[in-house]
Write an enzyme that holds these catalytic residues in place. Structure first.
Site, PDB file in Angstrom:
ATOM      1  CG  HIS A   1      -2.170  -0.879   1.152  1.00  0.00           C
ATOM      2  ND1 HIS A   1      -3.413  -0.336   0.701  1.00  0.00           N
ATOM      3  CD2 HIS A   1      -2.389  -2.257   1.102  1.00  0.00           C
ATOM      4  CE1 HIS A   1      -4.281  -1.210   0.570  1.00  0.00           C
ATOM      5  NE2 HIS A   1      -3.679  -2.325   1.008  1.00  0.00           N
TER       6      HIS A   1
ATOM      7  CD  GLU B   1      -9.221   2.812  -2.760  1.00  0.00           C
ATOM      8  OE1 GLU B   1      -9.846   1.830  -3.041  1.00  0.00           O
ATOM      9  OE2 GLU B   1      -8.052   2.852  -2.280  1.00  0.00           O
ATOM     10  CD  GLN B   2      -3.590   8.468  -1.410  1.00  0.00           C
ATOM     11  OE1 GLN B   2      -3.000   9.313  -1.181  1.00  0.00           O
ATOM     12  NE2 GLN B   2      -2.858   7.418  -1.384  1.00  0.00           N
TER      13      GLN B   2
ATOM     14  CG  PHE C   1      -1.741   5.641   8.761  1.00  0.00           C
ATOM     15  CD1 PHE C   1      -2.096   5.075  10.008  1.00  0.00           C
ATOM     16  CD2 PHE C   1      -2.877   6.388   7.988  1.00  0.00           C
ATOM     17  CE1 PHE C   1      -3.386   5.605  10.456  1.00  0.00           C
ATOM     18  CE2 PHE C   1      -3.902   6.646   8.499  1.00  0.00           C
ATOM     19  CZ  PHE C   1      -4.205   6.243   9.848  1.00  0.00           C
TER      20      PHE C   1
ATOM     21  CB  ALA D   1     -11.310   2.367   4.577  1.00  0.00           C
TER      22      ALA D   1
END
Length: 470
Positions: free
Chosen positions: A370, A390-391, A422, A425
């Site tokens: 990730h 997602e970001q 880190f 979701a």
């Protein structure tokens, strides 16, 4: 289809996605009255069978008599044709209630006057097979031939082909064989839902209208069963009240001339019909009317089903659900997948099982795959498409200089302490809540953070699958 194990039974159906159906006229319940016409199609030496009938008649403990006619059994079936049918015909026509006939083709051929009465009443005459016999041990080729002959004879006797089908005493092949004819608007050899649904058989979208063995007068002849007409009537009333409260459901009621056609038994059916007339909220419809409504309102929507994909397609489609870890999808494809895994929740369970059962080192590799939140890969636009979206959803692609500096400091400190990025979701969060979680979790011990990060990885995978599947 691959060689991976597959489980064909469908345990989910609509699941939590069942439509809240608005039936015609604003009705809350669609009621399907089904009258099985089997008299003259049952096991009998006169019909070329090797034994007499023993099923669904008022002879306690009845057994087949090999090589002999069973005069009492024949007489009971004859009551259904001679008296029971006409009592029911009067009841339904006087109330103008639509009825679906499940007609055994050979029985219809031996009862022309009843067939005329059905047609004059405008009833929906579906096929109940060629003969009223067991099909469980019938070879597939023989059953296919009997289905073909049943449709041919039905068309000859009734004047038009059947739109629907119900074998009843079916085999494991019956549903597929009737669907593959391509001639039937609906089939009913299932008992698995309170609503119609679509079954994909090859290229055919076959509508299934589930039937019932519990709201059925057959239980006058089986144990545990009905003792009085009142028992049956009260059960129908209770079922209707429950479905009426739920709304948007279908209620099938199974009837037989030789059973409910008896005076003491039909009294319970009459009480039920009186109750519905007084209460309201019902759409009485034939099964073909229900089929027409369903096909027009809820046509089938095909999509690629994970359980039907070969390994290469499956991995190409779902290999990135767990970040840069296609091995999880490769292992999941080897599980016993089935219809329950063709939803986001179902497939997530299969993938998560493989992640959870992996070694600690393998799971650590997934965590390390990730990217840092708002890190160098994001700035260089080198994230996966999933991570990029997602970001961006939390505004991490539009940070101020101070915010970017703070994220960089936290990322560096977190990785130095725990040995992996880190993970959170982000689509469940805002920029502010992400920063707050970052600053809280960085103080945790590594074992706690490892477990937390794994749970977050699973949640990210779940969200990604929800974009792809029901």
């Amino acid at each position: 289809m691959s060689d991976a194990p597959r489980y064909p039974r469908n345990m989910i159906g609509y699941g939590p996605r069942a439509p809240r159906v608005d039936w015609p006229g604003g009705a809350r319940v669609a009621i399907s009255l089904v009258l099985n016409y089997e008299e003259g199609g049952e096991n009998c030496l006169l019909h070329g069978d090797a034994q007499s009938e023993a099923f669904l008649a008022d002879i306690a403990g009845a057994a087949q008599w090999p090589g002999q006619r069973h005069w009492n059994m024949e007489s009971i079936y004859e009551y259904g044709a001679r008296a029971g049918f006409w009592r029911l015909h009067d009841l339904f026509t006087q109330r103008a209630l639509p009825v679906t006939i499940y007609g055994v083709a050979t029985a219809l051929a031996r009862n022309p006057e009843q067939v005329k009465a059905m047609k004059d009443a405008g009833w929906d005459i579906a096929s109940h097979g060629l003969k009223w016999v067991e099909h469980r041990d019938m070879p597939e080729a023989e059953e296919r031939a009997q289905i073909t002959e049943a449709i041919r004879l039905h068309t000859e006797v009734v004047g038009e082909p059947p739109r629907g089908w119900y074998t009843g005493r079916c085999s494991v092949n019956t549903v597929a064989l009737t669907a593959e004819t391509g001639q039937l608007d609906w089939i009913s050899d299932t008992y698995d839902d309170d609503l119609p649904y679509w079954l994909e058989v090859g290229e055919r979208d076959q509508l299934v209208i589930p039937y019932t063995l519990e709201a059925n007068d057959m239980r006058f002849a089986t144990a545990p069963g009905w003792v009085t007409g009142q028992d049956f009537g009260q059960y129908l009333i209770d079922s209707y009240e429950t479905l009426l409260a739920e709304g948007g459901r279908m209620f099938s009621i199974g009837l037989h001339n030789r059973l409910i056609g008896r005076p003491g038994k039909i009294a319970g059916l009459i009480r039920f019909l009186d109750h519905v007339a007084a209460k309201g909220g019902a759409w009485f419809a034939t099964r073909s009317q229900i089929a027409d409504f369903w096909a027009a309102t809820y046509p089938n929507q095909r999509y690629e089903r994970p359980s039907r994909m070969d390994r290469a397609t499956f991995v190409a489609k779902y290999g990135s659900i767990f970040e840069h870890s296609p091995w999880i999808a490769e292992r999941a494809h080897g599980l016993e997948l089935g219809p329950a895994h063709d939803t986001a929740v179902g497939l997530h369970n299969a993938l998560a099982r493989m992640f959870r059962s992996a070694s600690a080192e393998e799971r650590l590799g997934v965590l390390r795959a990730h990217p840092d939140l708002a890190g160098k890969l994001a700035q260089a636009k080198r994230l996966t498409a999933e991570s990029t979206n997602e970001q961006a959803s939390a505004g991490l692609d539009a940070l101020t200089d101070d915010e970017r500096t703070r994220f960089t400091q936290l990322n560096t400190a977190y990785v130095e302490k725990h040995g992996f990025p880190f993970i959170i979701a982000v689509r469940d969060n805002t920029k502010a809540s992400i920063l707050q979680a970052f600053e809280t979790r960085i103080a945790h011990d590594t074992d706690t953070e490892f477990a937390t990060a794994c749970r977050q990885v699973e949640r990210i995978a779940e969200i990604r699958l929800m974009d792809l599947l029901p």
